[in-house]
Design a protein around this motif. Structure first.
Motif, PDB file in Angstrom:
ATOM      1  N   GLY A   1      23.626  46.617  28.172  1.00 36.16           N
ATOM      2  CA  GLY A   1      24.888  47.087  27.601  1.00 36.16           C
ATOM      3  C   GLY A   1      25.389  46.223  26.440  1.00 36.16           C
ATOM      4  O   GLY A   1      24.654  45.397  25.880  1.00 36.16           O
ATOM      5  N   ILE A   2      26.661  46.408  26.115  1.00 37.30           N
ATOM      6  CA  ILE A   2      27.236  45.752  24.929  1.00 37.30           C
ATOM      7  C   ILE A   2      27.507  44.278  25.178  1.00 37.30           C
ATOM      8  O   ILE A   2      27.720  43.509  24.232  1.00 37.30           O
ATOM      9  CB  ILE A   2      28.538  46.462  24.497  1.00 37.30           C
ATOM     10  N   GLY A   3      27.507  43.853  26.419  1.00 41.22           N
ATOM     11  CA  GLY A   3      27.734  42.449  26.729  1.00 41.22           C
ATOM     12  C   GLY A   3      29.212  42.082  26.770  1.00 41.22           C
ATOM     13  O   GLY A   3      30.091  42.852  26.363  1.00 41.22           O
ATOM     14  N   ILE A   4      29.494  40.869  27.269  1.00 44.39           N
ATOM     15  CA  ILE A   4      30.870  40.382  27.410  1.00 44.39           C
ATOM     16  C   ILE A   4      30.986  39.034  26.710  1.00 44.39           C
ATOM     17  O   ILE A   4      30.118  38.166  26.897  1.00 44.39           O
ATOM     18  CB  ILE A   4      31.238  40.218  28.903  1.00 44.39           C
ATOM     19  N   PRO A   5      32.017  38.829  25.884  1.00 43.64           N
ATOM     20  CA  PRO A   5      32.191  37.511  25.247  1.00 43.64           C
ATOM     21  C   PRO A   5      32.316  36.394  26.292  1.00 43.64           C
ATOM     22  O   PRO A   5      32.868  36.600  27.379  1.00 43.64           O
ATOM     23  CB  PRO A   5      33.490  37.668  24.450  1.00 43.64           C
ATOM     24  N   GLU A   6      31.808  35.219  25.966  1.00 44.15           N
ATOM     25  CA  GLU A   6      31.815  34.095  26.903  1.00 44.15           C
ATOM     26  C   GLU A   6      33.231  33.726  27.334  1.00 44.15           C
ATOM     27  O   GLU A   6      33.463  33.368  28.487  1.00 44.15           O
ATOM     28  CB  GLU A   6      31.127  32.883  26.265  1.00 44.15           C
ATOM     29  N   LYS A   7      34.187  33.843  26.405  1.00 44.64           N
ATOM     30  CA  LYS A   7      35.563  33.458  26.718  1.00 44.64           C
ATOM     31  C   LYS A   7      36.207  34.379  27.758  1.00 44.64           C
ATOM     32  O   LYS A   7      37.196  34.011  28.406  1.00 44.64           O
ATOM     33  CB  LYS A   7      36.418  33.447  25.452  1.00 44.64           C
ATOM     34  N   ASP A   8      35.644  35.574  27.957  1.00 49.79           N
ATOM     35  CA  ASP A   8      36.223  36.525  28.899  1.00 49.79           C
ATOM     36  C   ASP A   8      35.536  36.522  30.264  1.00 49.79           C
ATOM     37  O   ASP A   8      36.036  37.131  31.218  1.00 49.79           O
ATOM     38  CB  ASP A   8      36.163  37.949  28.318  1.00 49.79           C
ATOM     39  N   LEU A   9      34.369  35.840  30.379  1.00 53.70           N
ATOM     40  CA  LEU A   9      33.572  35.934  31.598  1.00 53.70           C
ATOM     41  C   LEU A   9      34.314  35.479  32.847  1.00 53.70           C
ATOM     42  O   LEU A   9      34.155  36.055  33.923  1.00 53.70           O
ATOM     43  CB  LEU A   9      32.280  35.112  31.446  1.00 53.70           C
ATOM     44  N   SER A  10      35.119  34.414  32.699  1.00 49.98           N
ATOM     45  CA  SER A  10      35.797  33.863  33.882  1.00 49.98           C
ATOM     46  C   SER A  10      36.994  34.702  34.317  1.00 49.98           C
ATOM     47  O   SER A  10      37.598  34.428  35.345  1.00 49.98           O
ATOM     48  CB  SER A  10      36.257  32.425  33.598  1.00 49.98           C
ATOM     49  N   PHE A  11      37.332  35.748  33.545  1.00 44.49           N
ATOM     50  CA  PHE A  11      38.518  36.547  33.867  1.00 44.49           C
ATOM     51  C   PHE A  11      38.211  37.984  34.281  1.00 44.49           C
ATOM     52  O   PHE A  11      39.105  38.686  34.740  1.00 44.49           O
ATOM     53  CB  PHE A  11      39.474  36.593  32.660  1.00 44.49           C
TER      54      PHE A  11
ATOM     55  N   PHE B   1      36.860  39.404  36.697  1.00 46.08           N
ATOM     56  CA  PHE B   1      37.084  39.804  38.091  1.00 46.08           C
ATOM     57  C   PHE B   1      38.566  39.748  38.477  1.00 46.08           C
ATOM     58  O   PHE B   1      38.917  40.011  39.622  1.00 46.08           O
ATOM     59  CB  PHE B   1      36.272  38.910  39.029  1.00 46.08           C
ATOM     60  N   ASP B   2      39.440  39.384  37.504  1.00 44.06           N
ATOM     61  CA  ASP B   2      40.878  39.381  37.774  1.00 44.06           C
ATOM     62  C   ASP B   2      41.428  40.794  37.704  1.00 44.06           C
ATOM     63  O   ASP B   2      40.943  41.641  36.930  1.00 44.06           O
ATOM     64  CB  ASP B   2      41.622  38.512  36.756  1.00 44.06           C
ATOM     65  N   LYS B   3      42.479  41.017  38.489  1.00 47.38           N
ATOM     66  CA  LYS B   3      43.083  42.352  38.533  1.00 47.38           C
ATOM     67  C   LYS B   3      43.695  42.710  37.179  1.00 47.38           C
ATOM     68  O   LYS B   3      44.380  41.892  36.566  1.00 47.38           O
ATOM     69  CB  LYS B   3      44.139  42.409  39.634  1.00 47.38           C
ATOM     70  N   PHE B   4      43.429  43.910  36.720  1.00 45.51           N
ATOM     71  CA  PHE B   4      43.953  44.501  35.487  1.00 45.51           C
ATOM     72  C   PHE B   4      43.320  43.915  34.217  1.00 45.51           C
ATOM     73  O   PHE B   4      43.640  44.362  33.113  1.00 45.51           O
ATOM     74  CB  PHE B   4      45.484  44.355  35.372  1.00 45.51           C
ATOM     75  N   TYR B   5      42.446  42.922  34.360  1.00 45.65           N
ATOM     76  CA  TYR B   5      41.900  42.302  33.146  1.00 45.65           C
ATOM     77  C   TYR B   5      40.834  43.188  32.532  1.00 45.65           C
ATOM     78  O   TYR B   5      39.931  43.681  33.222  1.00 45.65           O
ATOM     79  CB  TYR B   5      41.294  40.927  33.459  1.00 45.65           C
ATOM     80  N   ARG B   6      40.954  43.369  31.219  1.00 45.89           N
ATOM     81  CA  ARG B   6      39.965  44.164  30.493  1.00 45.89           C
ATOM     82  C   ARG B   6      39.642  43.472  29.181  1.00 45.89           C
ATOM     83  O   ARG B   6      40.513  42.912  28.525  1.00 45.89           O
ATOM     84  CB  ARG B   6      40.482  45.579  30.207  1.00 45.89           C
ATOM     85  N   VAL B   7      38.354  43.480  28.826  1.00 46.78           N
ATOM     86  CA  VAL B   7      37.916  42.903  27.554  1.00 46.78           C
ATOM     87  C   VAL B   7      38.288  43.878  26.459  1.00 46.78           C
ATOM     88  O   VAL B   7      37.942  45.062  26.523  1.00 46.78           O
ATOM     89  CB  VAL B   7      36.389  42.659  27.559  1.00 46.78           C
ATOM     90  N   ASN B   8      39.027  43.372  25.456  1.00 49.18           N
ATOM     91  CA  ASN B   8      39.438  44.286  24.391  1.00 49.18           C
ATOM     92  C   ASN B   8      38.767  43.949  23.069  1.00 49.18           C
ATOM     93  O   ASN B   8      38.203  42.888  22.884  1.00 49.18           O
ATOM     94  CB  ASN B   8      40.965  44.294  24.220  1.00 49.18           C
TER      95      ASN B   8
END
Length: 500
Positions: A435-445, A447-454
């Motif tokens: 897939g498109i992947g996730i930025p490193e700065k967002d990886l630790s978040f 699994f938090d409720k309501f958190y979405r990579v924008n």
């Protein structure tokens, strides 16, 4: 909001800096006061030591005078009563022609006469006269003329037992130990010095010996040791040991306040972050609710028309649309309610043994058939485990959420590899996608409720930020674990560990 946060941060930093400055000021002042007290203590100890050393020398010379007076070959003791009946004691020096009067005095504490062989009385008279010579001569640092060479004897002994730093050192050590001072020191003896001024020393000397005591005369005139001082090395260790309590309390106070400020700022930023996530969630969920509501409303309006009600095909089609959208709404409500129940640990937990390969193939088949992207999902069980105990419904929800994300956030042709293996008493499910992947700065978040990579001010894929948090809650109920790795443009790897 941003201005208020900046203002609060500035206020906290200013408060912290002010506290540090105030603590530093008081520590410096306390250090100066403690150093002043140190200089005062060493001067008092040195003065006591010099006086004690002189007193020891006087004791020695006094004892020698007393012993000399007891020499019957040189001195004669006698006593008589005067006209008032007072007992008078006489010490006479034997001479070649006649005896010479050395001293005559009365002493109330010696009422008895001195008879032949009365050594005890002679000793008391000799002691009294030696004490008199000490107070009149030795303690005034002068020796008056005395008959029968007694003055010469005193001068000889005073010179023999004159001031000596070797004798002074143990005495000074005793007085310093009584004050808990263990700083190394040296003596400085000079021919010329001032008893009131210490500012004429070289910088090199004061660098090596920052604390130099007052000067005291030694009355030693046979060489250049006429004045003496004690020079002390840097007293930092003594000062710090005396400042231990205030230093520790200051450091603890600063750390406590810093921890409180840090906690407050972290809480503020967390609340701010949660507020942004909540706003984003409300925006998304509102859109998700409006779409099916609008579709149902259109279907109902269409059914209200007379012509449509008589057309069974159209009626069935509109009713199907309404039914599907209502089911979609129901699923969305269930997902939110289930998450709340998981957080409150209010859901039931029904552990049962499931055929892992069979259940996984069922889930995979659903996504291969229903997804518009037609994902290529490859599954391999390398663990050798065919059955293991979980809550079947929650297990399916967790696996479905991972697969759903892998497909939603994938490219045109999603490829997903799922493999199972054992690790430290856990059955690990590893999901790898392209897939498109996730930025490193967002990886630790994620699994938090309501958190979405924008992406900028918008999300590339619609969602609620609930899926991975849902997975997290399920794994926590099973006492399992999860890990995630990702690289932008390459894909994401998620591992779920279930205890076996």
């Amino acid at each position: 909001m941003k201005k208020n946060v900046r203002f609060l941060i500035v206020i906290c930093l200013l408060a912290m800096l002010s506290l540090l400055a105030l603590q530093a000021y008081w520590i410096v002042k306390y250090y100066q006061v403690t150093r002043f007290n140190f200089e005062k203590e060493v001067n008092m100890a040195f003065e006591d030591a010099v006086k004690k050393e002189f007193s020891v020398r006087c004791d020695t010379v006094q004892q020698l005078i007393e012993n000399k007076l007891m020499d019957t070959t040189q001195f004669i003791f006698s006593s008589n009563l005067d006209k008032e009946g007072t007992r008078i004691y006489n010490i006479l020096a034997k001479g070649k022609s006649k005896n010479k009067m050395l001293s005559s005095f009365s002493f109330n504490e010696l009422p008895d006469s001195i008879g032949p062989g009365n050594e005890q009385m002679k000793r008391k008279v000799a002691q009294h006269f030696a004490e008199q010579l000490r107070s009149e001569d030795l303690e005034n640092h002068v020796v008056y003329y005395r008959t029968h060479e007694l003055g010469a004897f005193m001068i000889d002994k005073a010179n023999k037992y004159q001031f000596d730093t070797t004798r002074l050192r143990p005495i000074l050590n005793h007085y310093l130990e009584a004050r808990n001072i263990e700083i190394p020191y040296q003596f400085l003896t000079l021919k010329h010095d001032s008893t009131t001024n210490s500012s004429h020393f070289s910088q090199k000397l004061t660098r090596n010996f920052p604390v130099i005591s007052k000067s005291f005369p030694t009355y030693r005139y046979t060489d250049n040791q006429r004045y003496v001082r004690a020079m002390f090395r840097n007293p930092a260790s003594y000062i710090i040991s005396n400042m231990g309590l205030i230093l520790v309390s200051s450091i603890l106070l600063v750390l406590l306040i810093a921890a409180c400020l840090s906690f407050m700022l972290k809480s503020l930023f967390r609340e701010k972050k949660l507020a942004l996530i909540k706003d984003d969630f409300i925006s998304n969920i509102t859109h998700e609710f409006k779409t099916p509501i609008a579709t149902v409303s259109v279907a109902i309006e269409a059914l209200e028309e007379y012509d449509v009600r008589h057309d069974e095909h159209k009626t069935s089609r509109y009713l199907d649309h309404a039914k599907n959208e209502i089911q979609r709404l129901n699923q969305l409500v269930d997902k939110i309610m289930n998450l709340s129940l998981y957080e409150g640990e209010q859901t039931g937990f029904h552990k049962e043994s499931i055929p892992v390969d069979e259940v996984m193939q069922e889930i995979i088949q659903i996504y291969e058939v229903s997804s518009d992207k037609k994902p290529d999902i490859h599954y391999e069980n390398k663990s050798g485990v065919l059955q293991f105990g979980v809550d079947k419904l929650k297990f399916r929800h967790a696996i479905s959420n991972i697969l759903d994300n892998s497909i939603k956030y994938s490219k045109i042709n999603p490829a997903i590899n799922i493999d199972l293996f054992k690790e430290n008493g856990h059955l690990v499910f590893r999901f790898q996608d392209n897939g498109i992947g996730i930025p490193e700065k967002d990886l630790s978040f994620v699994f938090d409720k309501f958190y979405r990579v924008n992406k900028g001010n918008r999300h590339l894929v619609k969602g609620y930020g609930l899926g991975l948090n849902y997975v997290k809650q399920i794994l926590q109920q099973h006492k399992g674990w999860y890990r995630i790795e990702s690289e932008l443009g390459i894909g994401t790897t998620i591992m779920l560990g279930w205890p076996i």
